[in-house]
Write an enzyme that holds these catalytic residues in place. Structure first.
Site, PDB file in Angstrom:
ATOM      1  N   LYS A   5      45.960  44.391  49.847  1.00  0.00           N
ATOM      2  CA  LYS A   5      46.436  43.496  48.796  1.00  0.00           C
ATOM      3  C   LYS A   5      45.598  43.675  47.525  1.00  0.00           C
ATOM      4  O   LYS A   5      44.383  43.856  47.613  1.00  0.00           O
ATOM      5  CB  LYS A   5      46.293  42.057  49.323  1.00  0.00           C
ATOM      6  CG  LYS A   5      47.021  41.011  48.536  1.00  0.00           C
ATOM      7  CD  LYS A   5      46.953  39.692  49.295  1.00  0.00           C
ATOM      8  CE  LYS A   5      46.412  38.606  48.390  1.00  0.00           C
ATOM      9  NZ  LYS A   5      46.300  37.299  49.008  1.00  0.00           N
ATOM     10  N   LYS A  33      34.944  34.381  56.068  1.00  0.00           N
ATOM     11  CA  LYS A  33      33.893  34.318  55.053  1.00  0.00           C
ATOM     12  C   LYS A  33      32.507  34.252  55.679  1.00  0.00           C
ATOM     13  O   LYS A  33      31.564  34.824  55.143  1.00  0.00           O
ATOM     14  CB  LYS A  33      34.118  33.136  54.103  1.00  0.00           C
ATOM     15  CG  LYS A  33      35.296  33.364  53.162  1.00  0.00           C
ATOM     16  CD  LYS A  33      35.391  32.282  52.114  1.00  0.00           C
ATOM     17  CE  LYS A  33      36.547  32.552  51.156  1.00  0.00           C
ATOM     18  NZ  LYS A  33      36.723  31.462  50.196  1.00  0.00           N
ATOM     19  N   LYS A  87      40.341  41.482  43.298  1.00  0.00           N
ATOM     20  CA  LYS A  87      39.200  41.868  42.478  1.00  0.00           C
ATOM     21  C   LYS A  87      38.034  42.349  43.317  1.00  0.00           C
ATOM     22  O   LYS A  87      37.266  43.210  42.895  1.00  0.00           O
ATOM     23  CB  LYS A  87      38.731  40.670  41.641  1.00  0.00           C
ATOM     24  CG  LYS A  87      39.456  40.560  40.338  1.00  0.00           C
ATOM     25  CD  LYS A  87      38.719  39.628  39.414  1.00  0.00           C
ATOM     26  CE  LYS A  87      37.405  40.239  38.963  1.00  0.00           C
ATOM     27  NZ  LYS A  87      36.539  39.247  38.298  1.00  0.00           N
TER      28      LYS A  87
END
Ligand code: TRP
Length: 334
Positions: free
Chosen positions: A199, A113, A202
């Protein structure tokens, strides 16, 4: 009466998609009779990446309603919003003081991240909140002294850290916490429709995922345009896009249909359009009652808000018990 406790949480990232449903939510629903389940919508965790306050509030309530619509039963399980149970953040401070800087630096999700934030090279900072995210997660789990945590592979490292925190706390201050174990169940991993090597998620964009509550026609269109064969040599193996369609049918419980398509596939006579239509039908049939329940819940906002307030109280009562003991053990005041 002596059921083990399960705790799991989900971030309020917007609508639930089939990847979330088959990867987690369906399982949460299925274990409600076997365990004492506590489920949370973790809005505080969602603050660790750039976000919009208005959207966060909306997405949090939406996630609550969608979980209820998918079958989380408020008579059986506790369903809380994390920010409504402030004991989590209190415990997380205490845990911050028994967690080492080094072990947090090794968290792969933090590295991923923070790399992502850096690559966007905008004004977003890599916050201390993002760094200590797993400590708050440990508090989510341990404040209910959970025995099991249903998690995916991507959360294993955080759960291991949680166990380390529990052990370290117990050694330093006296035995109190269980060492929570992962709860693995059979799940179907769905891939993106538009890029079946990734995978379903969204963040990849609209055409990559199927929202559980989206318009059925939209679902049908997305499945129709799903990538099947990319023309690459798959060395006689089924291509990931085709495999994904088979998995979708299987996940929806259409085993007989799946097997008959498999025979076609092996005979070299499978028409992609047919399996796509069947997969779309299966998804739309499965999600129809969920969509209806969500519709009802959205029309009854006062009911949902009352429910959430009641469940926050239940969660607080459980959390207070832990926090009371912990505060005594670590030498601070109540
Ligand atoms: N980190 C988890 C995720 O991104 C969400 C989460 C927060 C969680 N607290 C938790 C999951 C406690 C399980 C238990 O999916």
């Amino acid at each position: 009466m002596n059921k083990k406790r399960v705790l799991s949480c989900i971030q309020p990232t917007g609508e639930i998609h089939l990847g979330n449903y088959f990867g987690a939510v369906k399982n949460w629903v299925g274990i409600q009779d076997t365990y004492n389940c506590v489920y949370g919508v973790v809005d505080l965790h969602a603050m660790t990446m750039p976000y919009n306050p208005k959207e966060l509030r909306e997405n949090t309530m939406r996630m609550v309603m969608e979980l209820l619509a998918c079958g989380i039963d408020p008579e059986k399980s506790v369903l809380f919003i994390q920010s409504m149970v402030p004991q989590h953040t209190e415990l997380s401070w205490i845990f911050n003081c028994v967690t080492s800087y080094g072990e947090l630096s090794r968290m792969t999700q933090f590295k991923d991240k923070s790399d992502l934030l850096e690559s966007k090279s905008n004004k977003n900072i890599i916050s201390a909140g993002l760094f200590t995210y797993p400590v708050l997660q440990a508090a989510d789990i341990l404040i209910y002294n959970a025995n099991f945590v249903p998690v995916g592979k991507d959360q294993e490292q955080h759960l291991e850290l949680t166990r380390n925190i529990a052990v370290r706390f117990n050694n330093q201050f006296g035995e109190y916490f269980n060492e929570p174990l992962p709860l693995y169940t059979e799940i179907t991993k769905l891939m993106s429709l538009a890029d079946p090597t990734k995978k379903m998620s969204k963040s990849l964009g609209e055409k990559h995922y199927i929202g559980v509550f989206e318009d059925p026609e939209k679902t049908r269109k997305k499945i129709r345009s799903a990538v099947t064969d990319t023309g690459e040599n798959t060395e006689g193996k089924m291509s990931p896009g085709v495999e994904n369609l088979f998995n979708l049918l299987k996940a929806c419980g259409k085993n007989a249909e799946m097997n008959s398509f498999l025979n076609d596939y092996n005979a070299g006579s499978l028409k992609y359009k047919d399996i796509k239509d069947a997969a779309a039908d299966a998804v739309i049939e499965l999600t129809a009652p969920f969509r209806q329940r969500k519709e009802e819940l959205s029309k009854n906002r006062p009911y949902v808000e009352k429910l959430i307030a009641e469940h926050a109280k239940k969660a607080q009562a459980l959390a207070d018990e832990t926090l009371g003991h912990v505060k005594k053990l670590v030498g601070i005041y109540q």
